[in-house]
Design an enzyme around this catalytic site. Structure first.
Site, short mmCIF file in Angstrom:
data_model
loop_
_atom_site.label_atom_id
_atom_site.label_comp_id
_atom_site.label_asym_id
_atom_site.label_seq_id
_atom_site.Cartn_x
_atom_site.Cartn_y
_atom_site.Cartn_z
CE1 TYR A 1 1.10 -0.09 8.66
CE2 TYR A 1 -0.25 -0.74 10.52
CZ TYR A 1 0.24 -0.99 9.26
OH TYR A 1 -0.11 -2.13 8.60
CG ASP B 1 -4.16 -5.76 -0.13
OD1 ASP B 1 -4.51 -4.62 -0.45
OD2 ASP B 1 -3.74 -6.06 1.00
CG HIS C 1 -1.77 -1.18 1.36
ND1 HIS C 1 -2.02 -1.77 2.57
CD2 HIS C 1 -2.43 -1.92 0.44
CE1 HIS C 1 -2.82 -2.82 2.39
NE2 HIS C 1 -3.07 -2.93 1.10
#
Length: 176
Positions: free
Chosen positions: A132, A168, A62
């Protein structure tokens, strides 16, 4: 924090500088000043958490397109995963090259993914969690990615894939 720049410019593996005693240790996990000194975006706008149930699952690859390109600082807080940064900056000497490293709750390492690079990981244990820090807020219209198994990159994932999202799987072949 101990920064080791890898061959992809602007990407770092970061280890904790631990101060320990009989209770355990203390370490700085983020420092705006140290990020700036290393040339890493220190403008953190979001903190994201993901939990992946099944070992062998892949999340990625991504990235966000301009003007929402984002730096990510990724750490494993439970379990372990193989974390990958993929350079998609056309003017970079490492364009279309990738780097992967194991991040785990045990090794406390962090991977810095610079703006213009894609990111993904494969879980090495069930019930793995990633945290993250990102430099831009999520923008659905700028959300993008490349396929995890695109032959243009040749990423060597450590395990057979157990699960991956339909989104994905459907990224088109990358044209170099």
């Amino acid at each position: 924090m101990i920064f080791e720049e890898i061959f992809i410019k602007g990407s770092f593996v970061v280890d904790l500088k631990q101060i320990g005693d009989s209770r355990g240790f203390f370490a700085r996990a983020f420092c705006e000043k140290e990020f700036k000194e290393m040339g890493i975006s220190s403008s953190i706008t979001q903190g994201n958490l993901s939990r992946t149930s099944l070992k062998g699952s892949i999340r990625g690859m991504h990235f966000q397109t301009a003007p929402f390109e984002e730096m990510k600082a990724v750490r494993c807080i439970k379990g372990s995963f193989f974390d990958v940064v993929l350079d998609l900056r056309k003017d970079s000497p490492t364009y279309c090259k990738w780097f992967g490293i194991e991040l785990s709750a045990e090794n406390h390492r962090m991977l810095i993914i610079p703006e213009g690079c894609a990111h993904g990981f494969q879980t090495l244990e069930n019930n793995t969690e990633a945290f993250y820090l990102v430099s831009k807020e999520y923008s659905q219209q700028h959300d993008s990615g490349v396929r995890w198994n695109d032959s243009a990159f040749g990423i060597n994932w450590p395990l057979e894939v157990s699960e991956i999202s339909i989104k994905d799987q459907q990224f088109k072949d990358y044209i170099i």
